[in-house]
Design an enzyme around this catalytic site. Structure first.
Site, PDB file in Angstrom:
ATOM      1  N   ASP A  73     -34.388  48.352  -0.884  1.00 46.43           N
ATOM      2  CA  ASP A  73     -33.792  47.877  -2.141  1.00 46.43           C
ATOM      3  C   ASP A  73     -33.376  46.411  -2.071  1.00 46.43           C
ATOM      4  O   ASP A  73     -32.463  45.987  -2.775  1.00 46.43           O
ATOM      5  CB  ASP A  73     -32.556  48.718  -2.534  1.00 46.43           C
ATOM      6  CG  ASP A  73     -32.845  50.206  -2.505  1.00 46.43           C
ATOM      7  OD1 ASP A  73     -33.871  50.611  -3.054  1.00 46.43           O
ATOM      8  OD2 ASP A  73     -32.034  50.954  -1.924  1.00 46.43           O
ATOM      9  N   VAL A 117     -32.021  34.028  -7.143  1.00 49.23           N
ATOM     10  CA  VAL A 117     -30.699  33.866  -7.759  1.00 49.23           C
ATOM     11  C   VAL A 117     -30.578  34.611  -9.089  1.00 49.23           C
ATOM     12  O   VAL A 117     -29.750  34.277  -9.933  1.00 49.23           O
ATOM     13  CB  VAL A 117     -30.366  32.369  -7.955  1.00 49.23           C
ATOM     14  CG1 VAL A 117     -30.138  31.694  -6.605  1.00 49.23           C
ATOM     15  CG2 VAL A 117     -31.473  31.654  -8.727  1.00 49.23           C
ATOM     16  N   GLN A 148     -39.378  50.530   1.121  1.00 44.69           N
ATOM     17  CA  GLN A 148     -38.170  50.782   1.932  1.00 44.69           C
ATOM     18  C   GLN A 148     -37.830  49.559   2.791  1.00 44.69           C
ATOM     19  O   GLN A 148     -38.158  48.448   2.410  1.00 44.69           O
ATOM     20  CB  GLN A 148     -38.311  52.040   2.791  1.00 44.69           C
ATOM     21  CG  GLN A 148     -38.307  53.324   1.994  1.00 44.69           C
ATOM     22  CD  GLN A 148     -39.699  53.820   1.683  1.00 44.69           C
ATOM     23  OE1 GLN A 148     -40.632  53.599   2.413  1.00 44.69           O
ATOM     24  NE2 GLN A 148     -39.838  54.528   0.587  1.00 44.69           N
ATOM     25  N   GLY A 172     -38.910  52.503  -5.311  1.00 41.98           N
ATOM     26  CA  GLY A 172     -38.886  52.080  -6.709  1.00 41.98           C
ATOM     27  C   GLY A 172     -38.731  50.579  -6.760  1.00 41.98           C
ATOM     28  O   GLY A 172     -37.705  50.049  -6.371  1.00 41.98           O
ATOM     29  N   HIS A 173     -39.766  49.877  -7.158  1.00 39.72           N
ATOM     30  CA  HIS A 173     -39.653  48.426  -7.280  1.00 39.72           C
ATOM     31  C   HIS A 173     -39.364  48.076  -8.730  1.00 39.72           C
ATOM     32  O   HIS A 173     -40.050  48.541  -9.625  1.00 39.72           O
ATOM     33  CB  HIS A 173     -40.957  47.751  -6.884  1.00 39.72           C
ATOM     34  CG  HIS A 173     -41.240  47.837  -5.419  1.00 39.72           C
ATOM     35  ND1 HIS A 173     -40.283  47.607  -4.472  1.00 39.72           N
ATOM     36  CD2 HIS A 173     -42.372  48.119  -4.761  1.00 39.72           C
ATOM     37  CE1 HIS A 173     -40.823  47.748  -3.280  1.00 39.72           C
ATOM     38  NE2 HIS A 173     -42.089  48.066  -3.427  1.00 39.72           N
ATOM     39  N   LYS A 203     -37.634  43.497  -2.938  1.00 34.59           N
ATOM     40  CA  LYS A 203     -39.017  43.199  -2.529  1.00 34.59           C
ATOM     41  C   LYS A 203     -39.916  43.084  -3.743  1.00 34.59           C
ATOM     42  O   LYS A 203     -40.792  42.239  -3.793  1.00 34.59           O
ATOM     43  CB  LYS A 203     -39.580  44.306  -1.634  1.00 34.59           C
ATOM     44  CG  LYS A 203     -38.865  44.462  -0.334  1.00 34.59           C
ATOM     45  CD  LYS A 203     -39.378  45.671   0.423  1.00 34.59           C
ATOM     46  CE  LYS A 203     -39.056  46.986  -0.253  1.00 34.59           C
ATOM     47  NZ  LYS A 203     -37.652  47.335  -0.327  1.00 34.59           N
TER      48      LYS A 203
END
Ligand code: GDP
Length: 426
Positions: free
Chosen positions: A18, A416, A226, A45-46, A21
């Site tokens: 998380d 950012v 992951q 989950g991206h 990525k």
């Protein structure tokens, strides 16, 4: 990222997953010709925010949002065909045409409904904190040499026998585990009969496609799921995922040789989070942890579970630099720290009163280490508009410099904000 000496780069999570990525891959995929997922399944989950729309992708590489990019699901992935087609349909519904740009390894193992039944039952007794999507049982079948692979769909007879054997075995196991649930052979047969005509046209030797792409001077990005601390070998076992998330897993799961990798980029949050059980030495409990969670929106993209939050843990990231051979870091979510007056950084540990500079393999020891903190001044200014390092407040730059020193790898990107444009290339 890519250039005369860089054709193949891997982007992987260097903490507990998380890390953002999806966003980093999405930004880098713009320069890539091919993006490959190499391990994990639909448990990752991206989240990708293009500025116009937010996409959550579980199975398809994040690179799919760039119209030119070829996306491959490698042999190291366990593939949930239903999730794949749901995501394909969603993307098509939003005007993103994918059918010609997506290929799936014919060596990838399938995640079937019986894996999910087993996962649900296991989680009741083992408490690893799985996502219940059948990933662990599918990898167990793979190493147990009884898995069903995408390419098996080409052989209806053999597939029928394999399914019958597997359903019988799973039902015996469910009985032993005291479950009243049973897998239905007919339902599995129907499912695969329905899915095969859609899946087989996508099936290919994806390792060969990557090999040929590199030979032709194309740019290839390998996308991890992951994080390194969830790696089956190098993570906080047994609170880990069922595959090798580290750089070694990338080459195996993409089907290429180790020397093909030119860059290994580790994505790290400017702080630390973890989902599920297991030690988290720099965890911030109480109000500070809640503040990080709210500021960072730290709820799982797949499950909605609140993530455990804490401070940057340099021991973890140093370890990750070592086991992955990281050539650079992408630090994400710096903006989440904008409002803090002071930011603690875990520089090392103490174990039973003694200095401890390296990650202990022993989970019990890791559960007992005491982080040694350094307090760094906060910047209390918004950073979301920064596009160059020079745009950042001096305290934020000093914070990044300290992370880089402690981690032992250069920072290459600083994120950012959630949007594509909110990134600084260093
Ligand atoms: P992944 O699986 O590593 O891609 O991580 P997730 O998608 O589960 O979680 C990352 C979350 O952080 C997503 O909601 C992203 O939109 C968000 N995100 C990524 N980078 C940044 C960042 O620099 N700042 C902020 N505020 N959010 C970010």
């Amino acid at each position: 990222m890519f250039g005369p000496k860089t054709y193949c780069a891997v982007v992987l999570g260097a903490q507990w997953g998380d890390e953002g990525k999806g966003k980093v891959v999405d930004v880098l995929a713009e320069e890539a010709d091919v993006v490959v997922r190499y391990q994990g399944g639909a448990n990752a989950g991206h989240t990708v925010d293009t500025g116009a729309t937010e996409f959550i992708l579980h199975q398809i590489p994040s690179g799919i949002l760039h119209p030119r990019t070829i996306c491959l699901i490698g042999n190291g992935v366990v593939l949930d065909p239903e999730t794949l087609f749901t995501e394909l349909d969603q993307l098509t519904g939003q005007g993103i045409d994918v059918s010609e740009r997506l290929r799936v390894s014919d060596r990838a193992h399938l995640v079937l409904p019986y894996h999910k039944l087993l996962d649900a039952e296991r989680d009741k007794s083992q408490k690893i904190g799985t996502t219940g999507r059948g990933i662990g049982p599918a990898y167990e079948d793979k190493t147990g040499r009884r898995g069903i692979r995408v390419g098996d769909l080409r052989h209806a007879d053999r597939l029928g026998d394999m399914l019958a054997g597997q359903v019988e075995r799973v039902n015996q196991l469910l009985g032993l585990l005291g479950s009243a649930d049973r897998a239905s052979l007919d339902e599995h047969r129907e499912l695969l009969k329905r899915l095969a005509p859609r899946l087989l046209p996508l099936a290919a030797d994806t390792g060969l496609l990557v090999y040929r792409a590199l030979a032709a001077g194309k740019r290839v990005l390998l996308e991890g799921a992951q994080g390194a601390l969830l790696d089956l070998d190098h993570g906080t076992y047994p609170y880990v995922t069922s595959s090798n998330t580290t750089a070694g897993g990338a080459v195996v799961g993409a089907g290429i040789g180790p020397k093909a990798l030119d860059e290994v980029i580790g994505v790290v949050k400017a702080y630390t989070t973890r989902v599920g059980n297991g030690p988290l030495p720099t965890e911030a409990h109480g109000a500070e942890g809640d503040r990080l969670r709210e500021a960072g929106g730290e709820y799982g993209a797949t499950t909605g579970r609140p993530r455990r939050c804490g401070w940057f843990d340099a021991t973890v990231v140093r370890y990750s630099v070592r086991v992955n051979g990281l050539t650079g870091l992408a630090v994400t979510k710096l903006d989440v720290l904008d409002e803090f007056a002071e930011v603690p950084v875990g520089v090392s540990y103490r174990l039973e009163g003694e200095p401890c500079e390296e990650m202990p393999a022993d989970l019990d020891a890791l559960g007992r280490v005491e982080p040694v903190y350094e307090m760094l001044p906060g910047w209390r200014k918004p950073t979301g508009g920064a596009r160059r390092l020079a745009d950042l407040p001096p305290q934020a730059r000093a914070y990044l410099d300290r992370l880089e020193d402690l981690a032992g790898a250069p920072i290459r990107y600083v994120s950012v904000g959630t949007r594509r444009d909110q990134i600084i290339a260093v």
